[in-house]
Design an enzyme around this catalytic site. Structure first.
Site, PDB file in Angstrom:
ATOM      1  CB  VAL A  12      26.931  57.645 -22.490  1.00 43.10           C
ATOM      2  CG1 VAL A  12      26.021  57.074 -21.939  1.00 43.10           C
ATOM      3  CG2 VAL A  12      26.588  58.871 -23.563  1.00 43.10           C
ATOM      4  CG  ASP A  31      35.929  50.382 -22.593  1.00 43.92           C
ATOM      5  OD1 ASP A  31      35.176  51.460 -22.769  1.00 43.92           O
ATOM      6  OD2 ASP A  31      36.427  49.776 -23.550  1.00 43.92           O
ATOM      7  CD  GLU A 152      23.165  60.825 -20.094  1.00 41.17           C
ATOM      8  OE1 GLU A 152      23.273  59.797 -19.119  1.00 41.17           O
ATOM      9  OE2 GLU A 152      23.085  61.910 -19.867  1.00 41.17           O
ATOM     10  CG  LEU A 154      25.932  62.744 -21.587  1.00 37.02           C
ATOM     11  CD1 LEU A 154      26.778  63.372 -22.763  1.00 37.02           C
ATOM     12  CD2 LEU A 154      26.540  62.191 -20.284  1.00 37.02           C
ATOM     13  CE  LYS A 205      20.033  60.779 -27.012  1.00 36.28           C
ATOM     14  NZ  LYS A 205      20.406  62.110 -26.401  1.00 36.28           N
ATOM     15  N   GLY A 254      25.351  77.888 -39.114  1.00 33.28           N
ATOM     16  CA  GLY A 254      26.635  77.333 -39.194  1.00 33.28           C
ATOM     17  C   GLY A 254      26.815  76.461 -40.594  1.00 33.28           C
ATOM     18  CB  CYS A 261      24.191  62.300 -30.734  1.00 32.88           C
ATOM     19  SG  CYS A 261      24.974  61.529 -29.427  1.00 32.88           S
ATOM     20  CE  LYS A 321      29.188  69.355 -28.087  1.00 26.53           C
ATOM     21  NZ  LYS A 321      27.949  69.401 -27.411  1.00 26.53           N
TER      22      LYS A 321
HETATM   23  N1  LIG Z   1      28.232  60.917 -26.756  1.00 27.65           N
HETATM   24  C1  LIG Z   1      27.117  61.848 -26.528  1.00 27.65           C
HETATM   25  O1  LIG Z   1      27.117  62.980 -26.392  1.00 27.65           O
HETATM   26  C2  LIG Z   1      26.072  60.888 -26.383  1.00 27.65           C
HETATM   27  C3  LIG Z   1      24.907  61.476 -25.696  1.00 27.65           C
HETATM   28  C4  LIG Z   1      23.979  60.741 -25.358  1.00 27.65           C
HETATM   29  C5  LIG Z   1      23.630  59.442 -25.775  1.00 27.65           C
HETATM   30  N2  LIG Z   1      24.753  58.882 -26.313  1.00 27.65           N
HETATM   31  C6  LIG Z   1      24.463  57.611 -26.594  1.00 27.65           C
HETATM   32  O2  LIG Z   1      25.240  56.737 -25.662  1.00 27.65           O
HETATM   33  C7  LIG Z   1      25.896  55.532 -26.495  1.00 27.65           C
HETATM   34  C8  LIG Z   1      27.261  55.813 -26.383  1.00 27.65           C
HETATM   35  O3  LIG Z   1      27.958  56.765 -26.930  1.00 27.65           O
HETATM   36  P1  LIG Z   1      29.330  57.154 -26.524  1.00 27.65           P
HETATM   37  O4  LIG Z   1      29.601  58.597 -27.162  1.00 27.65           O
HETATM   38  O5  LIG Z   1      29.801  57.347 -25.068  1.00 27.65           O
HETATM   39  O6  LIG Z   1      30.450  56.313 -27.309  1.00 27.65           O
HETATM   40  P2  LIG Z   1      31.958  55.850 -27.381  1.00 27.65           P
HETATM   41  O7  LIG Z   1      32.073  55.268 -28.412  1.00 27.65           O
HETATM   42  O8  LIG Z   1      32.376  57.012 -26.982  1.00 27.65           O
HETATM   43  O9  LIG Z   1      31.991  54.814 -26.058  1.00 27.65           O
HETATM   44  C9  LIG Z   1      31.607  53.568 -26.169  1.00 27.65           C
HETATM   45  C10 LIG Z   1      32.585  52.425 -25.254  1.00 27.65           C
HETATM   46  O10 LIG Z   1      32.195  51.312 -25.034  1.00 27.65           O
HETATM   47  C11 LIG Z   1      33.241  50.393 -25.153  1.00 27.65           C
HETATM   48  N3  LIG Z   1      32.970  49.090 -25.414  1.00 27.65           N
HETATM   49  C12 LIG Z   1      32.355  48.666 -26.765  1.00 27.65           C
HETATM   50  N4  LIG Z   1      32.037  47.253 -26.748  1.00 27.65           N
HETATM   51  C13 LIG Z   1      32.281  46.936 -25.060  1.00 27.65           C
HETATM   52  C14 LIG Z   1      31.799  45.968 -24.429  1.00 27.65           C
HETATM   53  N5  LIG Z   1      31.549  44.814 -24.882  1.00 27.65           N
HETATM   54  N6  LIG Z   1      32.331  45.957 -23.072  1.00 27.65           N
HETATM   55  C15 LIG Z   1      32.668  47.174 -22.427  1.00 27.65           C
HETATM   56  N7  LIG Z   1      32.835  48.154 -23.427  1.00 27.65           N
HETATM   57  C16 LIG Z   1      32.787  48.147 -24.371  1.00 27.65           C
HETATM   58  C17 LIG Z   1      34.084  51.034 -26.378  1.00 27.65           C
HETATM   59  O11 LIG Z   1      35.464  50.768 -26.286  1.00 27.65           O
HETATM   60  C18 LIG Z   1      34.018  52.561 -25.910  1.00 27.65           C
HETATM   61  O12 LIG Z   1      35.014  52.899 -24.746  1.00 27.65           O
HETATM   62  C19 LIG Z   1      25.576  55.701 -27.872  1.00 27.65           C
HETATM   63  O13 LIG Z   1      24.411  54.966 -28.195  1.00 27.65           O
HETATM   64  C20 LIG Z   1      25.046  57.094 -28.195  1.00 27.65           C
HETATM   65  O14 LIG Z   1      24.165  57.347 -29.083  1.00 27.65           O
HETATM   66  C21 LIG Z   1      25.751  59.590 -26.624  1.00 27.65           C
END
Ligand SMILES: NC(=O)c1ccc[n+]([C@@H]2O[C@H](COP(=O)([O-])OP(=O)(O)OC[C@H]3O[C@@H](n4cnc5c(N)ncnc54)[C@H](O)[C@@H]3O)[C@@H](O)[C@H]2O)c1
Length: 445
Positions: A12, A31, A152, A154, A205, A254, A261, A321
């Site tokens: 995200v 990050d 979000e 996506l 959401k 499936g 998520c 997936k």
């Molecule tokens: N993955 C999806 O398809 C998706 C879609 C919509 C919403 N979301 C939501 O978005 C959020 C993030 O999901 P994601 O899949 O991107 O997570 P992710 O685990 O892929 O990414 C999270 C990132 O945050 C970083 N991080 C952790 N602590 C930090 C800090 N203190 N400072 C800076 N960076 C830090 C981690 O190192 C990691 O790179 C979640 O709440 C998820 O539910 C995810």
């Protein structure tokens, strides 16, 4: 110009940061993992997501996109900070907000200008309110900070496309200031902006994800019943899909939903509802159906193979997936665990998921670089992900390469007639051999 910082460079945060730069904003992505930032500074995406690498390179070279672990410097200079860190599941099913509050504290201690903090992470209803109070209570400088919700939507595998062509942007705001800032940032995307209060945005959401999870579990439930009564789920969902009220999306049966998520967001909302003294029965049912569905193929295979001990098993597809390297909550994981525990030798193929699977099973699984190699001499085969490389296999390969061509397909990749023609023992989800079903004689009293 508005200085935008994005906290978290996962699916995200990174996609958000890159797409905001792509439409013209100046963005710094933060990050806390140095390796990720090093890769990004070399123009390499740490996650597999179509189009992302090109856009990282293009916008970094244009000076619109920067990557750093220096959160102090980044937050000090920010006008708007998006939070996109993870909100994983706690053991009791509730959402773990540790990452969100860590960032909230870092922001509070470093921000030196009036600033809008925008929570993109999926967080329980009421979290935005609490984070705003938390930040205000921990501020080190005399500045105004407000929090807005911007969930979000996506999907992994199409994340860049989804962001640049979103169906809608939901913003949860409590002031005109927050609404104007977010509307201004999203204006270049030219997408419908739906403005509401923060709690409603947080709920949009969860309600959206849980509805989709429910749709999948419903179809799986009906598919299981199809097997019992001799109907074909593909014909059934096709028949349903012509009704515009139902539509044709998310109707594929499936071995259950996975990913980062749906599993956690269904559990988190269910947990939250119970906390409020209300039971979300529909969501509870979706969770229960999904838990059982994961082992559907193993159950089928057990009817042909009473034990997996010593068998060579080909596994095609590991990710939850196609289109992503993400393995979070992938049904392949508990299935492979079960097969290994029962003494099977697992030979797995996945076009992009192998490196991540090796983090779970570095040596216990043999990783092959083609479906053909995985199938060589196998006693049986499980298909867990519908990658194109797997869907387009010549079905004769199963017969030619395997010791015994027993194929259990958890994603209905192949047509029943093609499988029959290829001479393989083929089982899928919700598509029984209708010839096995005899008309039951009615008892007339
Ligand atoms: N993955 C999806 O398809 C998706 C879609 C919509 C919403 N979301 C939501 O978005 C959020 C993030 O999901 P994601 O899949 O991107 O997570 P992710 O685990 O892929 O990414 C999270 C990132 O945050 C970083 N991080 C952790 N602590 C930090 C800090 N203190 N400072 C800076 N960076 C830090 C981690 O190192 C990691 O790179 C979640 O709440 C998820 O539910 C995810």
């Amino acid at each position: 110009m508005t200085n935008i910082t994005v906290a978290g460079t996962g699916y995200v945060g990174l996609v958000t940061g890159v797409c905001l730069a792509e439409v013209g904003h100046s963005v710094t992505c933060v990050d806390n993992i140095q390796d990720k930032i090093d890769l990004l500074n070399k123009g390499i995406s740490p996650i597999y997501e179509p189009q992302l690498d090109e856009l990282i390179v293009k916008n970094s070279q244009a000076g619109k996109l920067a990557f750093t672990t220096d959160y102090e410097g980044a937050y000090a200079q920010s006008d708007v900070i998006f939070i996109g860190v993870g909100t994983p599941e706690n053991e009791d099913g509730s959402a773990n907000l540790n990452f969100v509050y860590t960032v909230a504290r870092q922001i509070a201690e470093n921000v030196q200008r009036d600033c809008l903090v925008v929570i993109k992470s999926t967080v329980p209803i009421g979290t935005n309110d609490k984070v705003e109070v938390f930040i205000k209570n921990h501020l080190k400088h005399d500045v105004n900070v407000e929090v807005a919700s911007n969930p979000e939507f996506l999907a992994q595998g199409t994340a860049v496309r989804d962001t640049l062509n979103a169906s809608r942007i939901v913003i949860g705001v409590e002031s005109n200031y927050a609404k104007e800032v977010l509307t201004g940032i999203y204006e270049p995307f030219n997408q419908p902006i739906l403005s509401m209060n923060r709690r409603s945005a947080e709920m949009v959401k969860y309600a959206s994800n849980d509805f989709l999870a429910l749709k999948i579990s419903f179809v799986n439930d009906i598919a299981n019943l199809c097997e019992a009564v001799g109907a074909n789920i593909e014909d059934v969902t096709n028949g349903m899909s012509y009704d515009a009220r139902i539509g044709n999306k998310f109707l594929n049966p499936g071995i259950g939903y996975g990913g980062s998520c749906f599993p956690k967001d269904t559990k988190a909302l269910h947990w939250l509802s119970e906390e409020e003294g209300y039971v979300l029965r529909t969501v509870k049912a979706a969770i229960e159906v999904n838990e059982k569905q994961r082992f559907k193929l193993i159950k089928k295979a057990r009817q042909d193979f009473p034990t997996f001990q010593g068998l060579k098993i080909a596994v095609l597809g590991l990710t939850f997936k196609p289109g992503t390297d993400d393995l979070r909550e992938a049904p392949s994981i508990p299935n492979v665990r079960l097969l290994l525990n029962q003494g099977a030798q697992v030979h797995a193929f996945d076009p992009v998921g192998v490196e991540n699977f090796k983090k779970i099973y570095p040596t216990q699984v043999v990783y092959e670089d083609s479906p053909e190699k995985a199938l060589e001499d196998a006693d049986l085969c499980f298909v867990f992900t519908e990658w194109d490389d797997i869907k387009t296999i010549d079905l004769n390969l199963f017969r030619e390469k395997m010791k015994t061509p027993y194929v259990y397909d958890g994603r209905n990749c192949y047509s029943l007639s093609a499988a029959k023609e290829a001479g393989i023992n083929y089982q899928s989800i919700g598509r029984p051999d209708v010839k096995e079903f005899k008309v039951k004689e009615e008892i007339v009293l």
